[in-house]
Design an enzyme around this catalytic site. Structure first.
Site, mmCIF file in Angstrom:
data_model
loop_
_atom_site.group_PDB
_atom_site.id
_atom_site.type_symbol
_atom_site.label_atom_id
_atom_site.label_comp_id
_atom_site.label_asym_id
_atom_site.label_seq_id
_atom_site.Cartn_x
_atom_site.Cartn_y
_atom_site.Cartn_z
ATOM 1 N N LYS A 79 0.855 -1.184 0.000
ATOM 2 C CA LYS A 79 0.000 0.000 0.000
ATOM 3 C C LYS A 79 0.887 1.229 0.000
ATOM 4 O O LYS A 79 1.961 1.235 0.603
ATOM 5 C CB LYS A 79 -0.876 0.041 1.252
ATOM 6 N N ASP A 116 -7.175 4.362 -4.987
ATOM 7 C CA ASP A 116 -7.693 4.129 -3.640
ATOM 8 C C ASP A 116 -8.392 5.416 -3.208
ATOM 9 O O ASP A 116 -8.681 6.275 -4.061
ATOM 10 C CB ASP A 116 -6.518 3.759 -2.716
ATOM 11 N N GLY A 181 -24.003 4.860 1.887
ATOM 12 C CA GLY A 181 -22.993 5.406 0.972
ATOM 13 C C GLY A 181 -23.283 4.942 -0.436
ATOM 14 O O GLY A 181 -23.093 3.770 -0.765
ATOM 15 N N ARG A 209 -27.370 13.324 -4.435
ATOM 16 C CA ARG A 209 -26.963 12.035 -5.001
ATOM 17 C C ARG A 209 -27.926 10.931 -4.565
ATOM 18 O O ARG A 209 -28.387 10.124 -5.362
ATOM 19 C CB ARG A 209 -25.543 11.715 -4.516
ATOM 20 N N ALA A 239 -19.563 3.234 2.687
ATOM 21 C CA ALA A 239 -19.076 4.619 2.776
ATOM 22 C C ALA A 239 -17.670 4.588 3.366
ATOM 23 O O ALA A 239 -16.703 4.318 2.665
ATOM 24 C CB ALA A 239 -20.030 5.455 3.612
#
Ligand code: NAD
Length: 346
Positions: A79, A116, A181, A209, A239
C-alpha cells in the site's frame, strides 16, 4: 515514532519520501511478497502526523496481503499513502504524482498499484508515466478503468451467498437491504439489489446524489445519522470504515453485515460483538475483493471477461466456506477468514 513503527512491523519493506514543495510525506509499504509482487492502492489523505500516515499504510498493506491470499491470486500485499497537507490540484498534483511515481518505480515490479481513497483512474495515468506497474489507468490509455463496478458485483454475490447461508435461499426478493454510501460502489450495488427484487434503503451525506438514485431505482431514503438503528435483513456499509464499534453494534437491528467499506470494524473485538449479537459478518477484505480481482486479473493475469465473472461469483463461495469454518471451529467469521488467508501464506 517512525523508527519505532518500522522496527516493530512484521512487513518486508518501507520506502519513505518527502516532497518539500507540497509538504507531502510518501510511504510505500510492502507487507509481503511471499505469494507474488505486492499489490495495493495509492491513498491520498491528510493525517495528523507522518507517523499516523505510516501506521495506516502498514495496516492497509497487511490487509492487502490477507485480501490477495483470501482471493487466491498470486500477489502479495502492499500500500502507498501520500500524506498531503491538502489535496493538490492541477499542475501541482501532476508534479507530485510524478515524484511519487519515481519513488514507486524504485521498487520495480515488486510494487504494483492502483486507485484508492482520493486517487482516480486519471491519477493512475499520470503515475504510470513514471512507474510501469500501475493498474486501472483509463481504458483509452490501455488500462482496465474504474474497478468500482466490479467491486459492486462482488459484494452483490457476497450478499446473496450470505443470505443463502443464514436464511436458506439466495433469493433477495422482498429482503430489506440498507446501503450506506451510494458512491461508485454503493450506487451500483443498490441498483443490482433493486433489480433482484430487494427492498432497498439508501443513505448518503450527499442529499442530491441519494435522492436521484432513490428515484431512479425505487429505493427509500434514510437520513445518514439514522442508519445504525434501522431494521433490515442486510446492512451494507459502502461509505467509510470504522462504522461498527462497541457503541454502534448493540444498536444494530440487522441480521447480516455485508458491504464494501474497508476496515468496517473499529477493532477486532467487534467481530466477537457481532457474533454475540447473532449478526453474520462478511469480512470486508473478502467481500470487497471484486475490484482487485478485476484489475489484477485482467491486467496482470490476462483473464478474459468470463474468468473475471467466475472469480467474482467465487467471492460468494469463499464466504460460504468461511462461515462453515467459523461454525465448526467456533471462531468469528473474521478469524476464519484470517485462518484461510494465513494458511495460503504458509
Ligand atoms: P465513493 O467515495 O465513490 O463513495 C462513498 C460514498 O459514501 C459517497 O457518496 C459519500 O458521500 C458517502 N458517505 C461518506 N460518508 C458517509 C456517511 N457518514 N454516511 C453516508 N454516506 C456517506 O467511494 P467508493 O469507491 O464507492 O467506495 C466505498 C467504500 O468501499 C470505501 O470504504 C472504499 O474504501 C471501499 N472499497 C471500494 C472499492 C472500489 O473499487 N471503489 C474497492 C474496495 C473497497
Amino acid at each position: 515514532m517512525l523508527e519505532e513503527l518500522i522496527r516493530s512491523w512484521d512487513g518486508e519493506e518501507v520506502v519513505v519520501g518527502f516532497d518539500a514543495p507540497t509538504g507531502t510525506w510518501m510511504f510505500v509499504c510492502l507487507h509481503s511478497t511471499k505469494r507474488g509482487p505486492a499489490g495495493g492502492g495509492t491513498r491520498m489523505k491528510t493525517y495528523p502526523s507522518p507517523a499516523a500516515a505510516l501506521e495506516d499504510a502498514m495496516r492497509l498493506s497487511e490487509a492487502m496481503t490477507l485480501k490477495m491470499a483470501a482471493a487466491d491470486v498470486p500477489f502479495g500485499g502492499g500500500k502507498a499513502v501520500l500524506s498531503v497537507p491538502s489535496p493538490p490540484v492541477g499542475a501541482e498534483r501532476r508534479r507530485l504524482l510524478h515524484r511519487y511515481g519515481d519513488l514507486a518505480a524504485s521498487l520495480g515490479a515488486n510494487f504494483q498499484t492502483g486507485p484508492d481513497v482520493n486517487t482516480t483512474t486519471a491519477d493512475m495515468d499520470v503515475i504510470a508515466e513514471r512507474h510501469p506497474f500501475v493498474f486501472c489507468r483509463n481504458e483509452e490509455r490501455g488500462g482496465s478503468g474504474d474497478p468500482g463496478p466490479y467491486t459492486a458485483r462482488g459484494v452483490f454475490h457476497g450478499i446473496r451467498a450470505t443470505v443463502s447461508y443464514l436464511l436458506g435461499s439466495p433469493d433477495l426478493d422482498g429482503r430489506v437491504v440498507l446501503v450506506q454510501g451510494v458512491g461508485d460502489v454503493g450506487a451500483r450495488l443498490a441498483e443490482q439489489l433493486a433489480k433482484a427484487g430487494a427492498r432497498v434503503l439508501v443513505a448518503d451525506i450527499d442529499p442530491q446524489r441519494v435522492e436521484a438514485l432513490a428515484e431512479r431505482i425505487g429505493a427509500e431514503v434514510i437520513p445518514p445519522d439514522e442508519v445504525i438503528g434501522i431494521e433490515c435483513d442486510v446492512y451494507a456499509p459502502c461509505a467509510l470504515g470504522g462504522t461498527l464499534n462497541a457503541e454502534t453494534i448493540p444498536r444494530l437491528r440487522c441480521r447480516i453485515v455485508a458491504g464494501s467499506a474497508n476496515n468496517t470494524l473499529a477493532e477486532s473485538a467487534d467481530a466477537v460483538r457481532l457474533q454475540e449479537a447473532g449478526i453474520l459478518y462478511a469480512p470486508d477484505y473478502v467481500i470487497n475483493a471484486g475490484g482487485v480481482l478485476y484489475a489484477w486479473g485482467t491486467e496482470a493475469l490476462r483473464w478474459d471477461s468470463e474468468t473475471v465473472e467466475t472469480r467474482l461469483a467465487g467471492i460468494g463461495e469463499t464466504l460460504a466456506a468461511i462461515y462453515r469454518r467459523s461454525e465448526t471451529e467456533g471462531i468469528t467469521t473474521e478469524a476464519a477468514a484470517e485462518r484461510l488467508a494465513r494458511a495460503r501464506l504458509d
